[in-house]
Design a protein around this motif. Structure first.
Motif, PDB file in Angstrom:
ATOM      1  N   ASP A  54      19.212   4.741  -4.328  1.00  9.83           N
ATOM      2  CA  ASP A  54      19.082   3.618  -5.262  1.00  9.83           C
ATOM      3  C   ASP A  54      19.222   2.253  -4.585  1.00  9.83           C
ATOM      4  OD1 ASP A  54      18.589   5.175  -7.532  1.00  9.83           O
ATOM      5  OD2 ASP A  54      20.729   5.511  -7.843  1.00  9.83           O
ATOM      6  N   GLU A  55      18.799   2.178  -3.326  1.00 10.75           N
ATOM      7  CA  GLU A  55      18.798   0.908  -2.621  1.00 10.75           C
ATOM      8  C   GLU A  55      17.380   0.344  -2.568  1.00 10.75           C
ATOM      9  OE1 GLU A  55      20.583   1.277   1.196  1.00 10.75           O
ATOM     10  OE2 GLU A  55      22.532   1.927   0.417  1.00 10.75           O
ATOM     11  N   ASP A  56      17.285  -0.969  -2.654  1.00  9.96           N
ATOM     12  CA  ASP A  56      15.985  -1.651  -2.636  1.00  9.96           C
ATOM     13  C   ASP A  56      15.306  -1.428  -1.289  1.00  9.96           C
ATOM     14  OD1 ASP A  56      13.818  -3.340  -2.805  1.00  9.96           O
ATOM     15  OD2 ASP A  56      14.958  -5.069  -3.512  1.00  9.96           O
ATOM     16  N   THR A  57      14.078  -0.911  -1.302  1.00 10.44           N
ATOM     17  CA  THR A  57      13.346  -0.639  -0.061  1.00 10.44           C
ATOM     18  C   THR A  57      12.583  -1.861   0.454  1.00 10.44           C
ATOM     19  OG1 THR A  57      11.369   0.084  -1.265  1.00 10.44           O
ATOM     20  CG2 THR A  57      13.035   1.781  -0.725  1.00 10.44           C
ATOM     21  N   LEU A  58      12.588  -2.947  -0.319  1.00  9.75           N
ATOM     22  CA  LEU A  58      11.826  -4.167  -0.043  1.00  9.75           C
ATOM     23  C   LEU A  58      10.330  -3.986  -0.294  1.00  9.75           C
ATOM     24  CD1 LEU A  58      13.627  -5.443   3.203  1.00  9.75           C
ATOM     25  CD2 LEU A  58      14.097  -6.045   0.817  1.00  9.75           C
ATOM     26  N   TRP A  59       9.961  -2.841  -0.889  1.00  4.25           N
ATOM     27  CA  TRP A  59       8.595  -2.612  -1.342  1.00  4.25           C
ATOM     28  C   TRP A  59       8.567  -2.723  -2.861  1.00  4.25           C
ATOM     29  CZ3 TRP A  59       4.329  -1.569   1.786  1.00  4.25           C
ATOM     30  CH2 TRP A  59       4.610  -1.294   3.131  1.00  4.25           C
ATOM     31  N   ILE A  60       7.447  -3.207  -3.389  1.00  3.68           N
ATOM     32  CA  ILE A  60       7.232  -3.195  -4.838  1.00  3.68           C
ATOM     33  C   ILE A  60       5.986  -2.373  -5.133  1.00  3.68           C
ATOM     34  CG2 ILE A  60       8.396  -5.392  -5.282  1.00  3.68           C
ATOM     35  CD1 ILE A  60       5.648  -6.744  -5.351  1.00  3.68           C
ATOM     36  N   ARG A  61       6.036  -1.629  -6.229  1.00  2.00           N
ATOM     37  CA  ARG A  61       4.873  -0.832  -6.648  1.00  2.00           C
ATOM     38  C   ARG A  61       4.042  -1.681  -7.590  1.00  2.00           C
ATOM     39  NH1 ARG A  61       6.117   5.074  -6.691  1.00  2.00           N
ATOM     40  NH2 ARG A  61       5.994   4.415  -4.497  1.00  2.00           N
ATOM     41  N   VAL A  62       2.795  -1.920  -7.213  1.00  2.00           N
ATOM     42  CA  VAL A  62       1.960  -2.838  -7.990  1.00  2.00           C
ATOM     43  C   VAL A  62       1.033  -2.054  -8.925  1.00  2.00           C
ATOM     44  CG1 VAL A  62       2.059  -4.585  -6.177  1.00  2.00           C
ATOM     45  CG2 VAL A  62       0.178  -2.948  -6.185  1.00  2.00           C
ATOM     46  N   TYR A  63       0.635  -2.714 -10.003  1.00  2.00           N
ATOM     47  CA  TYR A  63      -0.322  -2.087 -10.909  1.00  2.00           C
ATOM     48  C   TYR A  63      -1.390  -3.106 -11.303  1.00  2.00           C
ATOM     49  CZ  TYR A  63       2.821  -4.207 -14.417  1.00  2.00           C
ATOM     50  OH  TYR A  63       3.601  -5.083 -15.136  1.00  2.00           O
ATOM     51  N   TYR A  64      -2.536  -2.565 -11.687  1.00  2.00           N
ATOM     52  CA  TYR A  64      -3.723  -3.374 -11.958  1.00  2.00           C
ATOM     53  C   TYR A  64      -4.221  -3.091 -13.372  1.00  2.00           C
ATOM     54  CZ  TYR A  64      -3.654  -3.683  -6.839  1.00  2.00           C
ATOM     55  OH  TYR A  64      -3.278  -3.890  -5.539  1.00  2.00           O
ATOM     56  N   SER A  65      -5.152  -3.903 -13.813  1.00  2.00           N
ATOM     57  CA  SER A  65      -5.796  -3.637 -15.097  1.00  2.00           C
ATOM     58  C   SER A  65      -6.558  -2.320 -15.006  1.00  2.00           C
ATOM     59  CB  SER A  65      -6.752  -4.771 -15.465  1.00  2.00           C
ATOM     60  OG  SER A  65      -7.847  -4.809 -14.561  1.00  2.00           O
ATOM     61  N   ASP A  66      -6.794  -1.673 -16.128  1.00  2.00           N
ATOM     62  CA  ASP A  66      -7.479  -0.373 -16.130  1.00  2.00           C
ATOM     63  C   ASP A  66      -8.848  -0.458 -15.471  1.00  2.00           C
ATOM     64  OD1 ASP A  66      -5.342   0.754 -17.386  1.00  2.00           O
ATOM     65  OD2 ASP A  66      -6.194   0.634 -19.406  1.00  2.00           O
ATOM     66  N   SER A  67      -9.569  -1.519 -15.732  1.00  2.00           N
ATOM     67  CA  SER A  67     -10.922  -1.644 -15.165  1.00  2.00           C
ATOM     68  C   SER A  67     -10.855  -1.848 -13.653  1.00  2.00           C
ATOM     69  CB  SER A  67     -11.659  -2.815 -15.818  1.00  2.00           C
ATOM     70  OG  SER A  67     -10.931  -4.023 -15.664  1.00  2.00           O
ATOM     71  N   ASP A  68      -9.915  -2.662 -13.189  1.00  2.00           N
ATOM     72  CA  ASP A  68      -9.773  -2.886 -11.748  1.00  2.00           C
ATOM     73  C   ASP A  68      -9.263  -1.645 -11.041  1.00  2.00           C
ATOM     74  OD1 ASP A  68     -10.714  -5.440 -11.713  1.00  2.00           O
ATOM     75  OD2 ASP A  68      -8.757  -6.419 -11.685  1.00  2.00           O
ATOM     76  N   ALA A  99      -0.113   5.935  -5.421  1.00  2.00           N
ATOM     77  CA  ALA A  99       0.662   4.697  -5.503  1.00  2.00           C
ATOM     78  C   ALA A  99       0.099   3.645  -4.566  1.00  2.00           C
ATOM     79  CB  ALA A  99       2.128   4.969  -5.155  1.00  2.00           C
ATOM     80  N   ILE A 100       0.243   2.385  -4.976  1.00  2.00           N
ATOM     81  CA  ILE A 100      -0.081   1.233  -4.132  1.00  2.00           C
ATOM     82  C   ILE A 100       1.166   0.355  -4.104  1.00  2.00           C
ATOM     83  CG2 ILE A 100      -1.586  -0.754  -3.783  1.00  2.00           C
ATOM     84  CD1 ILE A 100      -3.698   0.667  -5.495  1.00  2.00           C
ATOM     85  N   ILE A 113      -0.669   2.566   0.904  1.00  2.00           N
ATOM     86  CA  ILE A 113      -1.446   3.386  -0.015  1.00  2.00           C
ATOM     87  C   ILE A 113      -1.038   4.854   0.143  1.00  2.00           C
ATOM     88  CG2 ILE A 113      -3.752   3.874  -0.884  1.00  2.00           C
ATOM     89  CD1 ILE A 113      -3.037   0.844  -0.674  1.00  2.00           C
ATOM     90  N   LYS A 114      -0.631   5.471  -0.938  1.00  2.00           N
ATOM     91  CA  LYS A 114      -0.283   6.893  -0.914  1.00  2.00           C
ATOM     92  C   LYS A 114      -1.454   7.701  -1.455  1.00  2.00           C
ATOM     93  CE  LYS A 114       3.149  10.269  -2.567  1.00  2.00           C
ATOM     94  NZ  LYS A 114       4.369  10.466  -3.401  1.00  2.00           N
ATOM     95  N   VAL A 115      -2.007   8.566  -0.609  1.00  2.00           N
ATOM     96  CA  VAL A 115      -3.176   9.376  -0.969  1.00  2.00           C
ATOM     97  C   VAL A 115      -2.778  10.842  -0.980  1.00  2.00           C
ATOM     98  CG1 VAL A 115      -5.534  10.018  -0.355  1.00  2.00           C
ATOM     99  CG2 VAL A 115      -4.737   7.685   0.037  1.00  2.00           C
ATOM    100  N   ARG A 116      -3.104  11.527  -2.069  1.00  2.00           N
ATOM    101  CA  ARG A 116      -2.727  12.937  -2.222  1.00  2.00           C
ATOM    102  C   ARG A 116      -3.960  13.817  -2.357  1.00  2.00           C
ATOM    103  NH1 ARG A 116      -1.903  15.706  -6.969  1.00  2.00           N
ATOM    104  NH2 ARG A 116      -1.934  13.694  -8.079  1.00  2.00           N
ATOM    105  N   ASN A 117      -3.927  14.974  -1.691  1.00  2.00           N
ATOM    106  CA  ASN A 117      -4.959  15.995  -1.864  1.00  2.00           C
ATOM    107  C   ASN A 117      -4.605  16.804  -3.113  1.00  2.00           C
ATOM    108  OD1 ASN A 117      -6.326  18.611  -1.667  1.00  2.00           O
ATOM    109  ND2 ASN A 117      -6.926  17.964   0.391  1.00  2.00           N
TER     110      ASN A 117
END
Length: 353
Positions: A54-68, A99-100, A113-117
């Motif tokens: 539960d420590e801040d990793t200094l990364w933020i998970r971003v999200y976009y509009s559905d169309s983008d 995730a981005i 960028i996290k890419v999963r098979n």
């Protein structure tokens, strides 16, 4: 001994020159991509990413509009195909962008960028960064002169880097180093000496513990540990020689103490010579490609005049080679260092014939 070294708080980002761009095209590093760094900055919001404690990793998970998001996901999957495969669309149906993440800490402000098979849930990462000439030089030099191959692509002002797996050095030092056997500690100490020497030769700066990873490798009767750089932002920029020597960072204090307690002075010199010899052999093996890169680097501006003048004097005082006083750019300094290493290796090898 570890020291408290000060590094430029904000290193400028240097544009990719026409010569460097031509070099990247020659060696298939330059490619047209369906998405650029600036496109990922269009996120609408974010949440903090915490680690398992539960420590801040200094990364933020971003999200976009559905169309983008639909367009961005497809483009990122294509980038992944270019990076690790043949660039074909056949692979896209097996991939999902889970995730981005965005990091505002540091100079490069990367997206992860996290890419999963989707067939087997195996996943990996790659990074989208703003292209910086000095970082690109660092990646190429590491690719040629270290034991490790690096996979990256450049498109206009965008740099795509493959993820380098391993245990972050700071986490390893804090949580795992004390639990290693005495034999393992001696092996890690040896590797740190070699890593320190390689960084100094190639002028890869700022190798504080969070800028490299420790990689455990299971051999048939032991576990050996390798040290690998993961951040190339401070390639050939700073004007102080100590910044290119990991041993002088206080974050590496425990590693330095371990070297002092586990390795005798004679062995330290032996391991330095071994590493210089290995680098010299790589310089010879990559002669044409390395010369092409260094020709670009010599004419490129990847630092300021003050840093160049200070560093060449420090290296002259260290090596007593007058060639360094003639240097007018960081690229020239790197070239003369590599020439110095190669020349010494060839002289010793010739004398033994």
């Amino acid at each position: 001994m570890a020291d408290d070294i000060k590094i430029s708080k904000k290193k400028p980002s240097f544009p990719v020159s026409e010569n460097l761009n031509a070099y990247l095209s020659e060696y298939r590093r330059n490619i047209e991509l369906p998405i650029l760094y600036s496109d990922l900055l269009r996120f609408q919001g974010s949440v903090i990413v915490y680690d398992d404690n539960d420590e801040d990793t200094l990364w933020i998970r971003v999200y976009y509009s559905d169309s983008d998001r639909k367009e961005i996901d497809l483009s990122l999957k294509k980038v992944y195909s270019y990076l690790v495969s043949d660039g074909g669309d056949w692979i896209l149906k097996y991939l999902n962008v889970d995730a981005i993440d965005y990091c505002t800490f540091g100079n490069s402000k990367p997206f992860r960028i996290k890419v999963r098979n989707i067939l087997n849930d195996n996943y990996t990462y790659f990074y989208v960064k703003k292209a910086d000439a000095s970082r690109i030089y660092g990646l190429e030099i590491e690719h040629m002169l270290s034991p490790y191959s690096l996979n990256f692509l450049v498109c206009e002002d965008t740099l795509i880097e493959e993820h380098i797996a391993g245990i972050p050095g700071d986490e390893f030092i804090k949580n795992s180093l004390d639990d290693r056997t005495e034999m393992e500690k001696a092996q890690i100490a040896k590797e740190f000496i070699k890593f320190n020497e390689r960084c100094t030769i190639t002028l890869l700066g700022d190798m504080r513990s969070y800028n490299y990873v420790i990689i455990p490798i299971h051999d048939f009767d032991q576990v050996i540990f390798k040290i690998r750089a993961i951040d190339f932002d401070q390639q050939s920029y700073e004007g102080k020689l100590k910044i290119y020597m990991p041993q002088f960072f206080k974050e590496n204090f425990k590693m330095v103490k371990m070297v002092q307690s586990k390795i005798q002075e004679e062995s330290i010199e032996q391991y330095k010579i071994e590493e210089r010899s290995i680098v010299a052999k790589r310089i010879i093996s990559y002669r044409n490609r390395l010369n092409a890169l260094l020709n670009c680097m010599q004419s490129d501006k990847i630092s300021n005049k003050k840093n160049v003048n200070n560093l060449k004097e420090e290296i002259y005082n260290y090596s007593h080679d007058k060639n360094f006083r003639k240097c007018e750019s960081m690229g020239e300094i790197v070239k003369f260092i590599l020439d110095f290493v190669k020349r010494n290796y060839e002289n010793v090898s010739t004398s033994r014939l």
